[in-house]
Design a protein around this motif. Structure first.
Motif, short mmCIF file in Angstrom:
data_model
loop_
_atom_site.label_atom_id
_atom_site.label_comp_id
_atom_site.label_asym_id
_atom_site.label_seq_id
_atom_site.Cartn_x
_atom_site.Cartn_y
_atom_site.Cartn_z
N GLN A 9 43.75 -10.28 3.35
CA GLN A 9 44.86 -11.16 3.64
C GLN A 9 44.43 -12.22 4.67
OE1 GLN A 9 48.47 -10.20 6.31
NE2 GLN A 9 49.25 -9.84 4.24
N THR A 24 48.99 -4.55 6.57
CA THR A 24 49.29 -5.86 6.01
C THR A 24 49.35 -5.83 4.49
OG1 THR A 24 46.93 -6.38 6.01
CG2 THR A 24 48.21 -7.07 7.92
N PHE A 44 44.38 -4.08 -2.95
CA PHE A 44 44.31 -5.09 -1.88
C PHE A 44 42.87 -5.43 -1.55
CE2 PHE A 44 45.65 -7.41 1.71
CZ PHE A 44 44.94 -7.00 2.84
N PHE A 85 58.88 -1.58 -2.37
CA PHE A 85 59.15 -2.66 -3.31
C PHE A 85 58.98 -2.17 -4.74
CE2 PHE A 85 59.03 -5.87 0.01
CZ PHE A 85 58.23 -5.28 0.97
N PRO A 106 52.78 -9.54 -11.47
CA PRO A 106 53.96 -8.81 -11.01
C PRO A 106 55.06 -9.73 -10.50
CG PRO A 106 51.94 -7.83 -10.16
CD PRO A 106 51.56 -9.15 -10.76
N TYR A 139 44.61 -9.68 -4.39
CA TYR A 139 44.54 -8.37 -5.00
C TYR A 139 43.69 -8.44 -6.26
CZ TYR A 139 48.52 -7.08 -2.04
OH TYR A 139 49.34 -6.83 -0.96
N TYR A 164 58.17 -3.92 -8.43
CA TYR A 164 57.77 -5.11 -9.17
C TYR A 164 57.78 -4.78 -10.66
CZ TYR A 164 55.94 -7.37 -4.91
OH TYR A 164 55.80 -7.95 -3.67
N GLY A 192 50.92 -11.16 8.48
CA GLY A 192 51.30 -10.24 7.40
C GLY A 192 52.47 -10.73 6.59
N GLY A 193 53.57 -10.82 7.20
CA GLY A 193 54.76 -11.17 6.43
C GLY A 193 55.28 -9.97 5.69
N GLU A 194 56.46 -10.06 5.13
CA GLU A 194 57.09 -8.92 4.52
C GLU A 194 56.98 -8.96 3.01
OE1 GLU A 194 57.85 -6.45 6.42
OE2 GLU A 194 58.41 -5.25 4.69
N THR A 195 57.85 -9.68 2.39
CA THR A 195 57.90 -9.68 0.93
C THR A 195 56.84 -10.62 0.37
OG1 THR A 195 60.25 -9.25 1.06
CG2 THR A 195 59.38 -9.98 -1.06
N GLN A 196 56.06 -10.10 -0.55
CA GLN A 196 54.98 -10.88 -1.15
C GLN A 196 55.35 -11.30 -2.56
OE1 GLN A 196 51.17 -8.97 -0.66
NE2 GLN A 196 51.59 -8.42 1.46
N TYR A 197 55.09 -12.56 -2.88
CA TYR A 197 55.38 -13.12 -4.18
C TYR A 197 54.07 -13.51 -4.84
CZ TYR A 197 60.11 -13.33 -2.37
OH TYR A 197 61.31 -12.99 -1.82
N PHE A 198 53.91 -13.08 -6.07
CA PHE A 198 52.63 -13.25 -6.75
C PHE A 198 52.56 -14.52 -7.58
CE2 PHE A 198 50.26 -9.39 -5.99
CZ PHE A 198 51.23 -8.53 -5.51
N GLY A 199 51.35 -15.06 -7.63
CA GLY A 199 51.05 -16.13 -8.55
C GLY A 199 50.75 -15.58 -9.93
N LYS A 213 54.53 -0.62 1.87
CA LYS A 213 53.88 -1.30 2.99
C LYS A 213 54.00 -0.39 4.21
CE LYS A 213 53.66 -5.88 5.15
NZ LYS A 213 53.78 -5.55 6.58
#
Lengths: 115, 111
Positions: free
Chosen positions: A48, B97, A45, B34, B44, A35, B36, A100-107, B92
């Motif tokens: 991905q 995606t 976005f 979601f 986030p 992102y 954040y 895709g996956g569901e929950t995204q965790y950011f760096g 989402k």
């Protein structure tokens, strides 16, 4: 459990140059999303990657490209940098079984300044 | 064009009060929602996810979803100065995606 890591933390480039940003996904995650967050805006976005293939792309020009490696880490490459590319670049990892996956965790992000 | 709208704020509340943050989204095909939290200069951090109509509680945080009204909210009870941050709503879509983010609401909790 290792979280999402990004490098470098800060970067200064000049217009027209190229840049590569790196991301290591969280342990157990197989999907990486990138992102761009401009000042005062929400993250936008870029694209991905899932199983080393691009799995969705936002409204960004082709000079934004990426890679995902077998260990699920990823790179974001930006060519021909423009002043408007100055932003916080965020990598997010997630786990998906069909992309895709569901929950995204950011760096922590990479802050890029283009002069 | 899929959009997520948030009031940019700032929303100011005194310590101990309830902070109410709101978000609307444009596409009825939205599947997952979601919240954040983003501190200044940081990335986030996920607070909560919600998928079904109704309320979901986690500690001092409650997320509320109303798909018919295309509305999702976050309530923060007993607000603390450490809650001062920008809160991002993300959606989402079923076939998507990406997370689509709002611009965020800045919350300021005064002691």
């Amino acid at each position: 459990e290792t979280g999402v890591t990004q490098s470098p933390t800060h970067l200064i480039k000049t217009r027209g140059q190229q840049v590569t940003l790196r991301c290591s996904s969280q342990s157990g995650h197989n999907t990486v999303s990138w992102y761009q967050q401009a000042l005062g805006q929400g993250p936008q976005f870029i694209f991905q990657y899932y199983r080393e293939e691009e799995n969705g792309r936002g409204n960004f020009p082709p000079r934004f490209s990426g890679l995902q490696f077998p260990n699920y880490s990823s790179e974001l490459n930006v060519n021909a940098l423009e002043l408007d590319d100055s932003a916080l670049y965020l990598c997010a990892s997630s786990f998906g079984t069909s992309g895709g996956g569901e929950t995204q965790y950011f760096g922590p992000g990479t802050r890029l300044l283009v002069l | 064009q899929k959009e997520v709208e948030q009031n940019s704020g700032p929303l100011s509340v005194p310590e101990g009060a309830i902070a109410s943050l709101n978000c609307t989204y444009s596409d009825r095909g939205s599947q997952s929602f979601f919240w954040y939290r983003q501190y200044s200069g940081k990335s986030p951090e996920l607070i909560m996810s919600i998928y079904s109509n109704g309320d979901k509680e986690d500690g001092r945080f409650t997320a509320q979803l109303n798909k018919a009204s295309q509305y999702v909210s976050l309530l923060i009870r007993d607000s603390q100065p450490s809650d001062s941050a920008t809160y991002l709503c993300a959606v989402k879509y079923q076939a998507g995606t990406a997370l689509i983010f709002g611009k965020g609401t800045t919350l300021s909790v005064s002691s």
